[in-house]
Write an enzyme that holds these catalytic residues in place. Structure first.
Site, mmCIF file in Angstrom:
data_model
loop_
_atom_site.group_PDB
_atom_site.id
_atom_site.type_symbol
_atom_site.label_atom_id
_atom_site.label_comp_id
_atom_site.label_asym_id
_atom_site.label_seq_id
_atom_site.Cartn_x
_atom_site.Cartn_y
_atom_site.Cartn_z
ATOM 1 N N GLY A 678 0.051 10.740 -18.338
ATOM 2 C CA GLY A 678 -0.482 10.882 -16.977
ATOM 3 C C GLY A 678 -0.594 9.586 -16.206
ATOM 4 N N LYS A 696 1.504 -0.647 -2.328
ATOM 5 C CA LYS A 696 0.134 -1.153 -2.550
ATOM 6 C C LYS A 696 -0.058 -2.543 -1.955
ATOM 7 C CE LYS A 696 -0.689 1.594 -6.668
ATOM 8 N NZ LYS A 696 -0.564 1.623 -8.132
#
Ligand code: ADP
Ligand code: ASP
Ligand code: MG
Length: 835
Positions: A678, A696
């Site tokens: 994940g 980002k």
């Protein structure tokens, strides 16, 4: 203002007046409660009981008369219902042996009603005078039935027709009382009457000529006050269906509280501005005689209730209550020709008075360019005609504009005697409304500083009253209403955290956080009382089909205070609807990076919208998941520090991959492991290509004020072009074939005693490799570097600033994972809630 000049020195000792409203006398069961209350009262003092019509009967009588006037024969059915209801009441209330005279009284009255309606039907005409006559039967019937009920019990009672006591002008529908004549009649009657208990119909009166009039809707309260004042009663008790005057209308505010003590003036202001529990004219006559008024609950007589009295009451709160009136029209007279010329407002108000239009609120701009008046919206056409006629000459010569009428408005009012000694009340009021996007159309403050009222859209009333109630009365909590989209991995964790923290938030932060809407890509679910978070999954499965635009529209229409929209998707379309929410002062918390990494213009417009509409747009989890990266950066900037350089390892995925890859297990398998655990975007190429890291660093640069676009960021990608084509499955196959390439990258670093890290940099003066201000790429990191000791899915951000020039400010920790990301979103929600 009652005329009390001729009031004699007559004073009836120990008299009390009790008034029972429509709900209190709606049926036999309730009337028996009334009887019990009165029988107790009578043991103490001489008692006058004033009663309303059975609940709903006044409206039903009006609808019968209106149907008849419209030529609609249904009026006959309505009359039958009215008769039936009263006959049944008598049968349920009075022993069979004593019923017959009461039943024939009811029949006789109902025959009269029918005769009147037949007349209205034939003439197709319903005058105000006839309407008053019609509705008078409501109180005539109820009071006579109740008087008959007393005869069967312990207290002997006398019925007295109010039309023989209260004298008015012949202004039907809302007739002004002639106090001198009225007081004389009341005085005379009670002086000679020896009985202990009197039952009197409220609401009705008679003109000097003896024609039936009424005192206005809700007027039974007034009847009782007129009698109490004339008799100088010890007390007036208004018995109703709530336990007193409350801090707000309990139908609008679930947490409204009873006000134990309130001054006459405050009660008068609250009722004038819509607190229906007392009919506005009621207070004046009893205030003039300093008679205390109790508001009591027929269905909970043991409750203390409210006492309305002379003394100013201090309770540490500057506000006593909040009320509202709907169906308001705002009429504005504007024009340059008004400046400095006296008499304009006089003519305006005269025009309104001549047209019998009551003025509820007035404001005038200090420029004298406009006067704004709030009136009942049924009068708006009449007001326009009257004022445009009065100012016809000025309109024609362009000095004044034709009257502007706006409808679908309401007035909200804050009331409190102590407002004047508490500066800042209006600031608090308008601040709270502004934060929730309630647009204020006009403001008025009485010079007594006992009330501040504002005109707003009717659609905003419930929200506004609740916001103000929370602001001024809720010492317990502030309600926050969440709408969550995206309830996958992170979303489910967030909901679990919200559920687990509910108590804590309520007790420690005084926040009641409720989830009102949840949606995933297939279904959406709403519950105005808050979704039950212990079974949201099954509730959502049975929800309605998801439609993004209708999800947004529903949020807007619900118009709940302190609303926060939470986006935990990675969806482009969801990111494009934030503007619709921010424009309505609904805060947005986004975990989704799309909006902030879309073209600069959209990012900027969202920030501007949030500022303009007094809400927030927060996205802390866009960089470093739950780590306080954006928050720290903003704290530095706000305190005046300047950024020299930001260097960061921002991809939990790439970190995981390069920490686990050492040339023994295949690179493709390590990537697969990261995905299975994940730590990747649904398409891992977004991470491996460096695109996610570019987004980002761009978001961080933008937060410092740089107008950066994706194209301006250099990316030295390490991924062979062959891996970036086709589906996710193709990507894994291609990557396996390129194992040699990855092995070479690893060996080159390892042989020099270094580690591979994917590093992002931003420096306003240009990063190492040239003119570029921002870039990302794979670097060899030696053991002295801050980046060397990064494990698992860690992120690290180094802020080199004017205040941290050599040793950077470091934020470091797990930069991926559902639990930490959810807690980052949670923190943003709390930030939004606390603003
Ligand atoms: P009655 O028929 O007894 O005269 P009303 O319906 O006229 O009763 O007035 C009571 C109602 O007023 C309450 O049921 C409540 O819904 C409403 N109300 C509005 N504002 C207030 C308030 N500030 N305090 C108490 N009740 C209020
Ligand atoms: N029955 C009247 C009304 O409904 C008066 C009252 O109840 O006070 O308006
Ligand atoms: Mg009432």
């Amino acid at each position: 203002m009652p005329d009390l000049k001729n009031y004699s020195s007559f004073q009836q000792k120990y008299m009390q007046v009790l008034k029972f409203g429509g709900t209190s006398v709606a049926n036999a069961e309730n009337i028996n409660k009334v009887v019990a209350i009165v029988e107790l009262a009578v043991q103490k003092d001489k008692t006058v009981v004033v009663v309303s019509a059975l609940g709903g009967i006044t409206d039903t009588l009006i609808s019968a008369a209106t149907a008849a006037a419209d030529g609609n024969e249904q009026y006959k059915d309505i009359l039958l219902q009215i008769e039936q209801r009263h006959l049944e009441l008598v049968k349920a209330l009075i022993p069979v042996t004593q019923q017959s005279s009461v039943l024939s009284m009811v029949k006789k009255q109902c025959n009269e009603i029918e005769d009147i309606c037949n007349g209205i039907f034939l003439l197709r005409e319903l005058s105000a005078r006839t309407k008053d006559r019609m509705v008078s039967y409501g109180e005539l019937l109820s009071s006579q039935i109740i008087a008959a009920r007393f005869k069967t019990g312990n207290a002997e009672s006398t019925w007295k027709d109010a039309r023989e006591l209260i004298v008015t002008n012949a202004e039907y529908g809302n007739a002004p009382v002639i106090f001198t004549a009225t007081n004389n009649k009341i005085e005379l009657y009670f002086e000679t009457a020896k009985q202990q208990l009197f039952i009197i119909p409220g609401f009705i009166a008679a003109s000097v000529e003896g024609i039936t009039t009424t005192l206005g809707r809700g007027g039974s309260d007034y009847t009782a006050a007129i009698i109490a004042a004339a008799l100088k009663a010890e007390t007036l008790e208004i018995w109703t269906d709530v336990s007193g005057m409350m801090t707000a209308d309990p139908r609008l505010v679930a947490t409204a509280k009873v006000i134990p003590r309130i001054s006459y003036q405050e009660a008068m202001e609250l009722s004038h501005f819509g607190a229906k529990v007392i009919y506005p004219p009621t207070i004046q006559p009893v205030m003039n005689r300093s008679i205390p008024v109790w508001v009591k609950n027929t269905f909970a007589p043991e409750d203390y209730g409210t006492v309305i009295e002379n003394a100013a009451v201090k309770n540490g709160n500057s506000i006593r209550g909040i009320s509202s009136i709907n169906k308001i029209a705002l009429v504005s007279l504007e024009g340059s020709g008004m400046v400095g010329i006296p008499g304009f407002s006089k003519r305006l108000f005269e025009a309104l008075a001549n047209a019998s239009i009551n003025v509820i609120l007035i404001t005038q701009g200090s420029s004298e360019h406009s006067i704004c008046v709030g009136i009942d919206d049924v009068h708006s056409t009449r007001a326009k005609d009257a004022i445009d006629t009065t100012f016809a000459y000025e309109i024609e010569t362009g000095k004044v504009e034709p009257l502007v009428v706006e409808t679908q408005l309401s007035i909200i009012a804050l009331v409190g005697d102590n407002m004047k000694s508490h500066p800042g009340t209006s600031g608090k009021m308008f601040g709270a409304l502004g934060r929730n996007g309630v647009n204020v159309r006009a403001i008025a403050q009485g010079s007594s500083e006992r009330n501040i009222s504002a005109v707003i859209a009717t659609a905003d009333v419930k929200k506004a009253i609740n916001i103000l109630h929370e602001e001024f009365f809720e010492t317990t909590y502030k309600q926050v209403n969440l709408f969550i989209t995206g309830v996958g991995n992170v979303g489910s964790k967030l909901i679990a955290q919200l559920q687990q923290q509910q108590n804590y938030l309520q007790h420690h932060l005084r926040l009641q956080v409720r989830v009102i809407g949840i949606a995933n890509s297939k279904k959406m679910l709403f519950n105005d009382d808050g979704i039950n978070l212990s079974k949201w999954k099954e509730l959502l499965q049975n929800g309605e089909p998801m439609n993004l635009q209708s999800f947004v529209t529903t949020i807007q229409q619900k118009n709940l205070r302190n609303s926060v929209f939470v986006d935990i998707t990675a969806n482009d379309a969801v990111a494009m609807i934030y503007d619709q929410l921010l424009q309505r002062s609904i805060s947005v918390v986004a975990c989704n990076k799309v909006a902030c990494s879309s073209p600069y213009e959209y990012y900027k417009s969202l920030k501007d919208l949030a500022r303009e509409h007094n809400c927030v747009f927060l996205f802390e989890t866009n960089v470093g998941a739950g780590l306080p990266v954006i928050g720290t950066l903003n704290d530095l900037l706000r305190s005046g520090d300047k950024i020299n350089k930001i260097e960061a390892v921002l991809s939990g995925t790439l970190n995981f991959v390069f920490n686990h890859y050492n040339g023994t297990t295949k690179f493709a398998d390590v990537v697969k492991q990261a995905q299975d655990e994940g730590y990747t975007e649904p398409d891992p190429r977004l991470d491996l290509s460096g695109t996610d890291v570019m987004r980002k660093i761009m978001i961080l640069a933008r937060e410092t004020g740089a107008q950066l676009e994706m194209e301006q960021i250099s990316n030295e990608t390490f991924m062979p072009a062959s891996c970036m084509k086709g589906s996710v499955a193709d990507f894994y196959t291609a990557m396996a074939k390129e194992e040699d390439h990855f092995k070479k990258l690893y060996d080159a670093a390892a042989s020099a005693g270094k580690k591979l890290k994917f590093v992002a940099s931003y420096a306003p003066s240009g990063i190492a490799n040239g003119a570029q201000v921002a870039g990302v790429g794979l670097q060899h990191i030696d053991p002295q570097s801050d980046f060397y000791h990064l494990y698992g899915k860690d992120n690290v951000v180094l802020f080199y600033t004017e205040r941290y020039p050599e040793q950077p400010l470091v934020v470091k920790g797990a930069g991926a994972g559902a639990e930490v990301t959810a807690s980052g979103v949670f923190a943003d929600i709390i930030r939004a809630a606390k603003m």
